[in-house]
Design an enzyme around this catalytic site. Sequence first.
Site, PDB file in Angstrom:
ATOM      1  N   CYS A 110      40.768  47.677  42.134  1.00 26.76           N
ATOM      2  CA  CYS A 110      39.510  48.248  41.659  1.00 26.76           C
ATOM      3  C   CYS A 110      38.663  48.687  42.840  1.00 26.76           C
ATOM      4  O   CYS A 110      38.668  48.061  43.901  1.00 26.76           O
ATOM      5  CB  CYS A 110      38.748  47.279  40.756  1.00 26.76           C
ATOM      6  N   CYS A 122      38.915  40.988  39.092  1.00 28.49           N
ATOM      7  CA  CYS A 122      37.482  40.908  39.400  1.00 28.49           C
ATOM      8  C   CYS A 122      36.714  40.239  38.263  1.00 28.49           C
ATOM      9  O   CYS A 122      35.643  39.677  38.483  1.00 28.49           O
ATOM     10  CB  CYS A 122      36.900  42.290  39.715  1.00 28.49           C
ATOM     11  N   GLN A 166      39.927  51.651  35.959  1.00 30.17           N
ATOM     12  CA  GLN A 166      40.951  51.913  34.951  1.00 30.17           C
ATOM     13  C   GLN A 166      40.640  53.165  34.138  1.00 30.17           C
ATOM     14  O   GLN A 166      41.546  53.923  33.794  1.00 30.17           O
ATOM     15  CB  GLN A 166      41.108  50.692  34.033  1.00 30.17           C
ATOM     16  N   HIS A 203      35.532  48.650  43.073  1.00 33.61           N
ATOM     17  CA  HIS A 203      34.294  47.890  43.220  1.00 33.61           C
ATOM     18  C   HIS A 203      34.465  46.636  44.067  1.00 33.61           C
ATOM     19  O   HIS A 203      33.572  46.281  44.839  1.00 33.61           O
ATOM     20  CB  HIS A 203      33.731  47.508  41.843  1.00 33.61           C
ATOM     21  N   HIS A 263      41.991  42.409  34.759  1.00 35.18           N
ATOM     22  CA  HIS A 263      41.248  42.657  35.982  1.00 35.18           C
ATOM     23  C   HIS A 263      40.874  41.361  36.685  1.00 35.18           C
ATOM     24  O   HIS A 263      40.137  40.545  36.139  1.00 35.18           O
ATOM     25  CB  HIS A 263      39.986  43.462  35.653  1.00 35.18           C
TER      26      HIS A 263
END
Length: 184
Positions: free
Chosen positions: A75, A146, A116, A77, A144
Amino acid sequence: MSESLQQHYHKIIQILGEDVTREGLLDTPKRAAKAMQFLTDGYEKNLSDVVNDAVFESDMDEMVIVQDIEFYSLCEHHMLPFIGRCHIAYLPNGKVLGLSKFARIVDMFARRLQIQEGLTKQIAEAVQEVTGAKGVGVVMEGKHMCMMMRGVQKQNSSMVTSVMLGAFRNNQSTRNEFLRLIGK
């Protein structure tokens, strides 16, 4: 790039308070740099090279589905992994794509920093671009890290995204057939 990445990982490990001269960490910067290069090698690829002219003339005009293509990505982020399955369908319009190319397209885009939602759209648009299909549908299911390892720490959570183009967007029965055939 590898040498520079190694130096940065070395510094990160030091900043975390670890002893980079400790036996278990001696080669960690090198291994981490090599792993990151592999996990992001999608930046070194382009659609034309990945497809490699594996688009073939065909009179097939019924739905083609390739499902359960495993993927992993990072990801954008948190740079933590998200992993899952991708399902792709298309309605050929005089051309079909070689089977392995679907997985290669998924890998090319997945091995870039992103979310995603963007990954799903990139895959759908790429399949549309190379096949000229009457329609393309992509559904992705992801877990995920995260959300599972940090933050809210919800271990059983997953995310489903979809992008429907052409007949999959405009024709409810086409969309329903795709979703039914992949068990959604």
